[in-house]
Design a protein around this motif. Structure first.
Motif, PDB file in Angstrom:
ATOM      1  N   ARG A   4       0.102 -46.177  17.601  1.00  0.00           N
ATOM      2  CA  ARG A   4      -0.296 -45.258  16.845  1.00  0.00           C
ATOM      3  C   ARG A   4      -0.913 -45.854  15.425  1.00  0.00           C
ATOM      4  N   GLU A   5      -1.728 -46.810  15.572  1.00  0.00           N
ATOM      5  CA  GLU A   5      -2.216 -47.528  14.557  1.00  0.00           C
ATOM      6  C   GLU A   5      -2.990 -46.866  13.510  1.00  0.00           C
ATOM      7  N   LYS A   6      -3.922 -45.896  14.000  1.00  0.00           N
ATOM      8  CA  LYS A   6      -4.757 -44.993  12.985  1.00  0.00           C
ATOM      9  C   LYS A   6      -3.828 -44.277  12.271  1.00  0.00           C
ATOM     10  N   SER A   7      -2.778 -43.466  12.926  1.00  0.00           N
ATOM     11  CA  SER A   7      -1.961 -42.389  12.368  1.00  0.00           C
ATOM     12  C   SER A   7      -1.215 -43.434  11.197  1.00  0.00           C
ATOM     13  N   ASN A   8      -0.605 -44.625  11.548  1.00  0.00           N
ATOM     14  CA  ASN A   8      -0.023 -45.481  10.722  1.00  0.00           C
ATOM     15  C   ASN A   8      -0.875 -45.536   9.491  1.00  0.00           C
TER      16      ASN A   8
ATOM     17  N   ILE B 226      -2.878 -35.515  13.387  1.00  0.00           N
ATOM     18  CA  ILE B 226      -3.439 -34.749  14.665  1.00  0.00           C
ATOM     19  C   ILE B 226      -4.894 -34.595  14.340  1.00  0.00           C
ATOM     20  N   GLU B 227      -5.738 -34.828  15.572  1.00  0.00           N
ATOM     21  CA  GLU B 227      -7.238 -34.691  15.935  1.00  0.00           C
ATOM     22  C   GLU B 227      -7.266 -33.146  16.258  1.00  0.00           C
ATOM     23  N   LYS B 228      -6.639 -33.032  17.305  1.00  0.00           N
ATOM     24  CA  LYS B 228      -7.154 -31.437  18.013  1.00  0.00           C
ATOM     25  C   LYS B 228      -5.886 -30.954  18.699  1.00  0.00           C
ATOM     26  N   ALA B 229      -5.883 -29.863  19.027  1.00  0.00           N
ATOM     27  CA  ALA B 229      -4.921 -29.260  20.003  1.00  0.00           C
ATOM     28  C   ALA B 229      -5.525 -28.179  20.686  1.00  0.00           C
ATOM     29  N   LEU B 230      -5.232 -28.428  22.321  1.00  0.00           N
ATOM     30  CA  LEU B 230      -5.667 -27.293  23.149  1.00  0.00           C
ATOM     31  C   LEU B 230      -4.677 -27.055  24.217  1.00  0.00           C
ATOM     32  N   ASP B 231      -4.484 -25.779  24.597  1.00  0.00           N
ATOM     33  CA  ASP B 231      -3.630 -25.121  25.348  1.00  0.00           C
ATOM     34  C   ASP B 231      -2.202 -25.722  24.913  1.00  0.00           C
ATOM     35  N   GLN B 232      -1.581 -26.191  26.053  1.00  0.00           N
ATOM     36  CA  GLN B 232      -0.106 -26.673  25.677  1.00  0.00           C
ATOM     37  C   GLN B 232      -0.014 -28.138  25.037  1.00  0.00           C
ATOM     38  N   PHE B 233      -1.446 -28.839  24.926  1.00  0.00           N
ATOM     39  CA  PHE B 233      -1.446 -30.206  24.531  1.00  0.00           C
ATOM     40  C   PHE B 233      -1.939 -30.344  23.215  1.00  0.00           C
ATOM     41  N   ILE B 234      -1.261 -31.514  22.366  1.00  0.00           N
ATOM     42  CA  ILE B 234      -1.817 -31.684  21.213  1.00  0.00           C
ATOM     43  C   ILE B 234      -2.162 -33.312  21.062  1.00  0.00           C
TER      44      ILE B 234
ATOM     45  N   GLY C  40      -5.942 -40.998  19.782  1.00  0.00           N
ATOM     46  CA  GLY C  40      -6.168 -40.585  21.173  1.00  0.00           C
ATOM     47  C   GLY C  40      -5.115 -40.190  22.374  1.00  0.00           C
ATOM     48  N   ASN C  41      -3.917 -40.460  21.598  1.00  0.00           N
ATOM     49  CA  ASN C  41      -2.755 -40.028  22.430  1.00  0.00           C
ATOM     50  C   ASN C  41      -2.618 -38.495  22.564  1.00  0.00           C
ATOM     51  N   LYS C  42      -2.195 -38.187  23.761  1.00  0.00           N
ATOM     52  CA  LYS C  42      -1.982 -36.460  24.410  1.00  0.00           C
ATOM     53  C   LYS C  42      -0.612 -36.637  24.334  1.00  0.00           C
ATOM     54  N   TYR C  43      -0.135 -35.179  23.839  1.00  0.00           N
ATOM     55  CA  TYR C  43       1.303 -35.004  23.892  1.00  0.00           C
ATOM     56  C   TYR C  43       1.504 -33.607  24.495  1.00  0.00           C
ATOM     57  N   LEU C  44       2.450 -33.290  25.331  1.00  0.00           N
ATOM     58  CA  LEU C  44       2.789 -32.094  25.911  1.00  0.00           C
ATOM     59  C   LEU C  44       3.720 -31.495  24.427  1.00  0.00           C
ATOM     60  N   ASP C  45       3.311 -30.217  24.016  1.00  0.00           N
ATOM     61  CA  ASP C  45       3.648 -29.877  22.671  1.00  0.00           C
ATOM     62  C   ASP C  45       4.739 -29.012  22.554  1.00  0.00           C
ATOM     63  N   PHE C  46       5.993 -29.148  22.273  1.00  0.00           N
ATOM     64  CA  PHE C  46       6.834 -28.112  22.187  1.00  0.00           C
ATOM     65  C   PHE C  46       7.240 -27.889  20.647  1.00  0.00           C
ATOM     66  N   VAL C  47       6.484 -27.984  19.842  1.00  0.00           N
ATOM     67  CA  VAL C  47       6.451 -27.615  18.334  1.00  0.00           C
ATOM     68  C   VAL C  47       5.455 -26.336  18.200  1.00  0.00           C
ATOM     69  N   LEU C  48       4.137 -26.443  18.823  1.00  0.00           N
ATOM     70  CA  LEU C  48       3.576 -25.353  18.754  1.00  0.00           C
ATOM     71  C   LEU C  48       3.064 -24.752  17.266  1.00  0.00           C
ATOM     72  N   THR C  49       2.832 -25.782  16.397  1.00  0.00           N
ATOM     73  CA  THR C  49       2.777 -25.270  15.214  1.00  0.00           C
ATOM     74  C   THR C  49       3.707 -24.397  14.480  1.00  0.00           C
ATOM     75  N   TRP C  50       5.068 -25.035  14.974  1.00  0.00           N
ATOM     76  CA  TRP C  50       6.350 -24.363  14.625  1.00  0.00           C
ATOM     77  C   TRP C  50       6.493 -22.852  14.900  1.00  0.00           C
ATOM     78  N   GLY C  51       5.625 -22.643  15.900  1.00  0.00           N
ATOM     79  CA  GLY C  51       6.066 -21.154  16.529  1.00  0.00           C
ATOM     80  C   GLY C  51       4.747 -20.384  16.924  1.00  0.00           C
TER      81      GLY C  51
ATOM     82  N   LEU D 163       5.870 -34.015  22.594  1.00  0.00           N
ATOM     83  CA  LEU D 163       6.171 -33.912  21.253  1.00  0.00           C
ATOM     84  C   LEU D 163       7.025 -32.930  21.132  1.00  0.00           C
ATOM     85  N   LEU D 164       8.454 -33.353  20.449  1.00  0.00           N
ATOM     86  CA  LEU D 164       9.425 -32.316  20.177  1.00  0.00           C
ATOM     87  C   LEU D 164       9.629 -32.159  18.645  1.00  0.00           C
TER      88      LEU D 164
END
Ligand SMILES: *Cc1c(COP(=O)(O)O)cnc(C)c1O
Length: 425
Positions: free
Chosen positions: A2-6, A37-45, A50-61, A389-390
């Motif tokens: 997570r170098e770029k994020s850091n 975050i760079e982008k978000a599509l469907d259930q992923f963010i 370049g890491n891909k996360y299954l997203d359970f935050v969903l922009t907080w709802g 991502l929780l």
């Protein structure tokens, strides 16, 4: 990695307090630093590394359709071509108001604002203006946005006059804010007994201390006591609206509030909030009535278009039921796992859920505070490292979208099992 994020975070803290524009995003409560975050599509963010996360935050709802729904994006583009703000009425706000009224039969009129915070602030002022009373009652652990009157906590479980949750709020402001524990109807009865409280504001299912459900009789009791004492009942449905049922708390529990506030899903990811309710109360708002409320960007055409298209798809594609079909299996698997494992429990309502690191599912903030927060932090990190991502706090709800597939939900369960094994649970 997570170098770029850091690196971005290092820059961000120099220009933005804490490096973020909303505190929970900082990941501080789980001892980490945020992903950018760079982008978000469907259930992923996807983060900037370049890491891909299954997203359970969903922009907080809000992202109930999943991220970046094509139809919604196309509609936004189309509307934006004609201008992004007018500061004058436009047809889109009428359409969204009519849509909300059709979906929620207890809403006679609705006023659009720019956030959930603005919606509850307006609802409180309206209730005070309408009843000509100053006091408001809220519940510990319920969050209604960051304006002064409601950013209040109370001493350990005892009903008391409010203590501000943050410096910067005058003691005088919160003198009129009363608090009870969630699900404590006796406390409410006592505090309303002088017929001098303007309104009770409640999350009909709490989501801001993790998902905490109303016990049988709690909401019914609130409705009854409010009616008896001339107190307005406000359901804050900024989170639960369109998420616990297609008609929110009204649909799930069959209880009608005097006013309700909305946000999150109603804007589909754009800054939209709303206050809706009975005509005689809503007509107290200016310019019809004496209670002032305004907004330069309120009813913004691009935001209205986003909310409207989101709700159109929500209805047309039976989105709530589609999510629930997949969720039911997930919830029953999770329930079984919790029953067979000590020190974890689980609450859900519709498309929101929280896993608690506590033996029994909590019913108020005192019990939520008994969770093992260190273990939650380890769980968050474990999931993040495994591409899930929780919400970065035990006090938050997780969200499901139309795009969350059975295999995604199974992945959550499998990873949880692995985590429990590592923890020796
Ligand atoms: C998110 C939330 C708010 C605040 O909404 P913002 O758009 O963040 O201002 C208010 N009430 C509830 C129940 C919420 O979940």
């Amino acid at each position: 990695m997570r170098e770029k994020s850091n690196n971005l975070f290092q820059s961000a803290v120099k220009s933005i307090p804490g490096g973020v524009d909303s505190p929970v995003r900082a990941f501080k409560s789980v001892g980490l630093t945020p992903i950018f975050i760079e982008k978000a599509l469907d259930q992923f963010i996807y983060d900037v590394d370049g890491n891909k996360y299954l997203d359970f935050v969903l922009t907080w709802g809000p992202a109930i359709l999943g991220h970046s729904n094509r139809e919604v994006i196309e509609e936004i583009k189309k509307v934006a071509e004609n201008g992004i703000s007018f500061g004058m009425p436009s047809p889109l706000e009428v359409s969204l108001a009519e849509k909300v009224k059709r979906m929620l039969p207890f809403v006679d009129k609705v006023r659009f604002v720019n956030s959930g915070t603005e919606a509850t602030m307006t609802a409180i002022r309206l209730a005070r203006g309408y009843t000509k009373r100053d006091k408001v009652l809220k519940f510990n652990g319920c969050y209604h946005g960051h304006h002064d009157a409601l950013l209040v906590q109370a001493g350990s479980g005892v009903a008391t006059f409010g203590i501000p949750s943050t410096p910067g709020i005058p003691q005088d402001t919160v003198k009129t804010t009363l608090t009870c524990e969630y699900n404590d109807i006796d406390c409410v009865r006592k505090l309303l007994s002088n017929n001098d409280v303007a309104c009770v504001i409640v999350e009909p299912v709490a989501g801001n201390m993790g998902v905490v459900k109303p016990e049988k009789g709690f909401l019914e009791g609130l409705r009854e006591i409010c009616s008896q004492t001339g107190t307005l009942l406000i359901f804050d449905e900024v989170m639960t609206g369109f998420r616990i049922h297609s008609q929110g708390a009204y649909g799930l529990f069959g209880i009608t509030p005097d006013l309700a506030t909305f946000g999150k899903v109603i804007g589909g990811g754009m800054p939209v909030g709303a206050v809706g309710g009975k005509k005689d109360i809503m007509d107290y708002l200016a310019p019809e009535g004496p209670v002032y409320q305004a907004g330069t960007l309120s009813g913004n055409p691009v935001a209205m278009a986003c909310g409207l298209k989101t709700l159109e798809i929500y209805e047309r594609d039976n989105v709530f039921n589609s999510i629930m079909e997949k969720a039911e299996r997930f919830y029953s698997n999770l329930t079984e796992l919790c029953e067979n494992t000590e020190d974890i429990s689980f609450n859900y309502a519709g498309t929101m859920f929280t896993l608690f690191f506590r033996d029994k599912a909590p019913k108020n903030l005192i019990e939520v505070n008994e969770c093992d927060f260190d273990r939650f932090s380890r769980f968050f990190k474990f999931m993040l490292d495994n591409g899930v991502l929780l919400p970065p706090s035990q006090y938050e709800a997780n969200f499901l979208s139309l795009k969350h597939m059975e295999e995604d939900l199974n992945r959550y369960i499998e990873l949880l099992k692995e985590f429990l094994k590592i923890e020796g649970m």
